[in-house]
Design an enzyme around this catalytic site. Structure first.
Site, short mmCIF file in Angstrom:
data_model
loop_
_atom_site.label_atom_id
_atom_site.label_comp_id
_atom_site.label_asym_id
_atom_site.label_seq_id
_atom_site.Cartn_x
_atom_site.Cartn_y
_atom_site.Cartn_z
N CYS A 69 0.89 -1.16 0.00
CA CYS A 69 0.00 0.00 0.00
C CYS A 69 0.93 1.21 0.00
O CYS A 69 1.50 1.55 1.03
CB CYS A 69 -0.91 0.02 1.22
SG CYS A 69 -1.92 1.52 1.27
N CYS B 197 -0.57 4.37 2.21
CA CYS B 197 -0.67 4.32 3.68
C CYS B 197 -0.28 2.92 4.13
O CYS B 197 0.91 2.62 4.15
CB CYS B 197 -2.05 4.73 4.18
SG CYS B 197 -3.44 4.05 3.29
N SER B 198 -1.21 2.08 4.48
CA SER B 198 -0.85 0.78 5.04
C SER B 198 -2.03 -0.17 4.93
O SER B 198 -2.20 -1.03 5.78
CB SER B 198 -0.45 0.96 6.50
OG SER B 198 -1.40 1.79 7.13
N CYS B 199 -2.85 0.00 3.89
CA CYS B 199 -4.02 -0.85 3.70
C CYS B 199 -3.59 -2.32 3.62
O CYS B 199 -2.63 -2.65 2.92
CB CYS B 199 -4.77 -0.44 2.43
SG CYS B 199 -5.35 1.25 2.53
#
Lengths: 105, 199
Positions: free
Chosen positions: B104, B107-109
């Site tokens: 991702c 962000c950090s999906c």
């Protein structure tokens, strides 16, 4: 929005450095921030507002702070913007927490 | 942006979190019991053991695998997994010709219901920056050499859509049952930064 969070392809970030046997959380405060974010009702803010608040972080601060520090920053900013509490109330809570910590030291 | 009429936050992050928690509790926005239940759930009950069961089922049951690759969200729900950060799932299959890798960049999906919460490296700048520009070099750092001629596909998660890799079933596992197969499947293999080994 183009910003520091848009990291794909950026150079100079160094090696990935995976951690062996990594715990889910690295400190108790990470647990608490995670749970606070999850527990605040969805009617107060939505996930896109949450993400956008992180994307608005100052670039140097974004890169020099950890994932759950981003969340903490986001919750402080978003709760004030959403009128859930005033900045002065947050500052009072900081000073109360500091006094409590000193008192128990 | 900084407003110098304001007090700066304490440098001790733990203190800052305590203050925020006390304020949110006082305002009635959160309840202590709920916080504890959330921590219990994500620290102990949700994790890559869930995704491993999905993979083992797909390896064992061709009809299930077909459903999983066609429409992953309901197929994963058949095993009882779903919810926050897994509302819209896509499963991508590794084969002898294709190796898939998840990232991702923004962000950090990450697919929480099947993999749990993401590791630090997945959320940090180096992986997010480099997975899309030099995936083979990143894979090499994880000890994975992808043969020339094998296509590497990198999937960049979006705000709503989450991916999971269906790793290749290793040779020599023909006689194993689903539980034994699931035990071989690692978190990293379902992100695409590892292969599944037979022992």
């Amino acid at each position: 929005m183009n910003g520091i969070h848009d990291l794909g392809g950026m150079h100079g970030m160094g090696p990935v450095n995976p951690e062996t046997d990594e715990p889910v959380f690295h400190a108790d405060w990470e647990r608490r921030v995670f749970a606070l974010m999850m527990a605040i009702p969805g009617s107060v803010y939505n996930i896109d507002e949450f993400r956008h608040t992180i994307e608005r972080m100052e670039a140097a601060e974004y890169l020099s702070t950890s994932y759950y520090e981003h969340w903490l920053h986001c919750l402080e900013v978003l709760m004030i913007e959403k009128g859930q509490f005033e900045r002065a109330e947050l500052e009072a809570a900081w000073s109360n927490a500091a006094s409590a910590a000193n008192g128990s030291a | 942006m900084a407003d110098h009429d304001h007090t700066e936050p304490p440098s001790d992050t733990a203190l800052r979190v305590k203050a925020l928690e006390s304020l949110l509790l006082e305002k009635g926005l959160v309840e202590a019991d709920t916080l504890d239940a959330i921590i219990q759930l994500y620290e102990h009950n949700v994790g890559p053991q869930n995704g491993a069961k999905v993979v083992a089922r797909a390896w064992s049951d061709p009809d299930y695998k077909a459903r999983l690759l066609a429409d992953a969200t309901p197929a994963i729900a058949e095993l009882g997994y779903g919810g926050v950060q897994g509302e819209d799932m896509v499963v991508v299959e590794n084969t002898s010709d294709v190796h898939n890798l998840l990232v991702c960049t923004l962000c950090s999906c990450y697919p929480w219901p099947v993999l749990g919460l993401p590791p630090v490296w997945y959320k940090a700048a180096p992986y997010r920056a480099r997975a899309v520009s030099e995936p083979r070099a990143v894979l090499k750092e994880f000890g994975v050499e992808i043969r020339e001629g094998v296509e590497v596909r990198v999937w960049d998660s979006t705000a709503e859509l989450r991916y999971m890799v269906l790793p290749e079933r290793p040779a020599g596992t023909e006689g194993l049952g689903e539980d034994e197969l699931a035990a071989l499947v690692t978190r990293d293999s379902m992100i695409g930064v590892a292969l599944v080994e037979s022992t």
